[in-house]
Design a protein around this motif. Structure first.
Motif, short mmCIF file in Angstrom:
data_model
loop_
_atom_site.label_atom_id
_atom_site.label_comp_id
_atom_site.label_asym_id
_atom_site.label_seq_id
_atom_site.Cartn_x
_atom_site.Cartn_y
_atom_site.Cartn_z
N LYS A 175 25.08 34.99 -42.53
CA LYS A 175 25.59 35.32 -43.87
C LYS A 175 24.55 35.13 -44.97
N GLU A 222 30.61 35.87 -32.19
CA GLU A 222 30.69 34.59 -31.47
C GLU A 222 30.56 34.80 -29.97
N GLN A 275 33.56 38.52 -36.66
CA GLN A 275 33.34 37.16 -36.15
C GLN A 275 33.60 37.00 -34.64
N SER A 314 23.12 42.57 -39.05
CA SER A 314 24.07 42.11 -38.03
C SER A 314 23.69 42.59 -36.63
N ASN A 326 27.18 34.92 -28.97
CA ASN A 326 26.47 33.65 -29.20
C ASN A 326 25.67 33.59 -30.51
N TYR A 327 26.10 34.30 -31.54
CA TYR A 327 25.37 34.22 -32.82
C TYR A 327 26.03 33.21 -33.75
N ASP A 328 25.19 32.59 -34.59
CA ASP A 328 25.69 31.61 -35.54
C ASP A 328 26.11 32.34 -36.82
N ILE A 329 27.40 32.31 -37.09
CA ILE A 329 27.98 33.08 -38.19
C ILE A 329 27.37 32.68 -39.54
N SER A 330 27.26 31.36 -39.79
CA SER A 330 26.82 30.96 -41.14
C SER A 330 25.38 31.36 -41.41
N SER A 331 24.51 31.32 -40.39
CA SER A 331 23.12 31.72 -40.69
C SER A 331 23.01 33.24 -40.88
#
Ligand SMILES: C[S@@+](CC[C@H](N)C(=O)[O-])C[C@H]1O[C@@H](n2cnc3c(N)ncnc32)[C@H](O)[C@@H]1O
Length: 410
Positions: free
Chosen positions: A312, A302, A298, A152, A305-310
């Motif tokens: 995970k 956000e 989250q 993370s 600017n990070y993409d949460i689903s990628s």
């Protein structure tokens, strides 16, 4: 019949005084280990559980007192103030309180474990799932160098701020603190996310990150309490400022040498670290699927600017559907990570894994025995297991296990 003598008096001579509040069995266990294996001088310099040896205050005790925790929390609620003043020797010292990260280590216990696994000054210790960087801070306080890895980017930020803040220039921080409202306005317009790194002088960047973390802390706090960030930010940044300032003044008084930390963004299953290069590991993987660390952070991720689903995709404990598949993938991932820990750690040095089981979520499956079994396959021998109770009514886990292994590789 024997006289009524307390367990502490039976374990330690009168001239070895424990830090107030050292009462739990796991704490006495670690303290006894420190007592039996460290010289008097070493105890004074690096023990986490002793207050005085032959009338001389230990460095840990002096540091916690010099930091003036009461002053840091003077504007906090009575409950928060009480929590940190009560925990001043165990959780509230150095830079540990800078972000309330869920599931972080008990810092004083980590100091004791660094002593148990015998990591010396200038050696290197690793946490491949570093979270908020507790191991790195504790190691650096003992002049041990540390490497922390986490998937993370928000954890990376927390660890950087907590470790960099251990040895910064106070005058520079003072000057920036005077501009706190200017910086708040920039942050509030999302102007300093991670990708602006190149636009700022790198030396100043570590100071800006302190303000950024305080902003993200206030943002989470505002959401939870449905209060306004404009009102909360000044309180949070003042606490950060005082914590870092007081620590650095105390550090100068005590003439502490601070180790260095390398904070890496990466996967514990595939470490970008050479073979046989670290002197020990202390880590705590996710406790199966007890906490979704990405969902938890989250809003902050956000904002950055990070993409949460990628993020995970590679997280241990988040893969699979249904309990059986999830557990199978979890244990596969843990085995891969243990293989990596064994690869990068020198032969005969120690690897400590701290783990608890939320048996309600896992439908009765305990993680500890399976982790011990997996570790054996990777040539790690269990040398000691210490049980640590988890307090708090809301926790569905009642205890954690501290598993200390020796790396027996060929
Ligand atoms: C129990 S927390 C560690 C907390 C840490 N000991 C502290 O004191 O803050 C587990 C951490 O593992 C990280 N993690 C999960 N899967 C990972 C992976 N494949 N590689 C690296 N880190 C991972 C999570 O992001 C989380 O921060």
């Amino acid at each position: 019949m024997n006289d009524f003598i307390s367990i502490k008096q039976r374990l330690f001579p009168n001239n070895y005084e424990l830090i107030d509040g050292t009462n739990e069995v796991f704490e006495l266990n670690i303290a006894l280990w420190e007592f039996e294996n460290l010289s008097e001088l070493e105890l004074i310099k690096r023990s986490g559980f002793f207050k005085q040896i032959n009338g001389i205050d230990t460095a840990h005790y002096r540091l916690c007192n010099l930091q003036r925790i009461d002053e840091i929390y003077k504007n906090s609620t009575f409950r928060t103030r009480l929590f940190f003043t009560n925990g001043k020797y165990s959780t509230g010292y150095a830079t540990h309180n800078l972000f309330p990260y869920r599931g972080k280590f008990h810092p004083q216990m980590i100091k004791g474990l660094l002593n148990i696994i015998d990591i010396k000054e200038n050696e290197i210790v690793l946490d491949p799932m570093a979270g908020s960087g507790t191991l790195m801070v504790e190691a650096n306080l003992l002049n041990i160098n540390a490497i922390g890895v986490d998937l993370s980017p928000f954890c990376q930020l927390m660890s950087r701020v907590k470790t960099h803040s251990l040895s910064i220039n106070i005058n520079r921080l003072d000057n920036l603190y005077k501009k706190q409202f200017e910086i708040f306005n920039i942050l509030n317009q999302k102007k300093i996310p991670h990708n602006y790194l190149n636009e700022i002088n790198i030396e100043d960047y570590i100071y800006y990150e302190i303000f950024l973390l305080a902003y993200l802390d206030a943002m989470g706090f505002a959401r939870r309490s449905k209060k306004n960030i404009d009102n909360l930010y000044p309180i949070v940044i003042e606490r950060y400022y005082r914590t870092i300032r007081n620590f650095n003044l105390a550090r100068n008084d005590l003439e502490l040498n601070i180790g260095t930390s390398k904070v890496l963004l990466g996967n514990a299953l595939n470490l970008d670290i050479p073979d046989n290069s670290v002197d020990g590991v202390i880590t705590s993987p996710p406790y199966s699927f007890a906490i979704d660390y990405i969902d938890n952070d989250q809003p902050q991720l956000e904002y950055l600017n990070y993409d949460i689903s990628s993020l995970k995709i590679d997280m241990i404990g988040l893969r699979g559907k249904g309990i059986n598949e999830k557990l199978k993938l979890y244990f596969n991932d843990v085995q891969e990570s243990i293989k990596e820990m064994a690869r990068v750690t020198k032969k005969d040095r120690r690897i400590v894994i701290i783990i608890g089981s939320n048996t309600i979520q896992t439908r009765g499956v305990e993680l500890q025995p399976e982790i011990i079994r997996i570790a054996k396959i990777e040539n790690l021998t269990l040398e000691m297991e210490i049980k640590k109770p988890i307090k708090g009514l809301r926790s569905s886990m009642k205890e954690e296990s501290i598993l200390i292994f020796k790396n027996n590789k060929e």
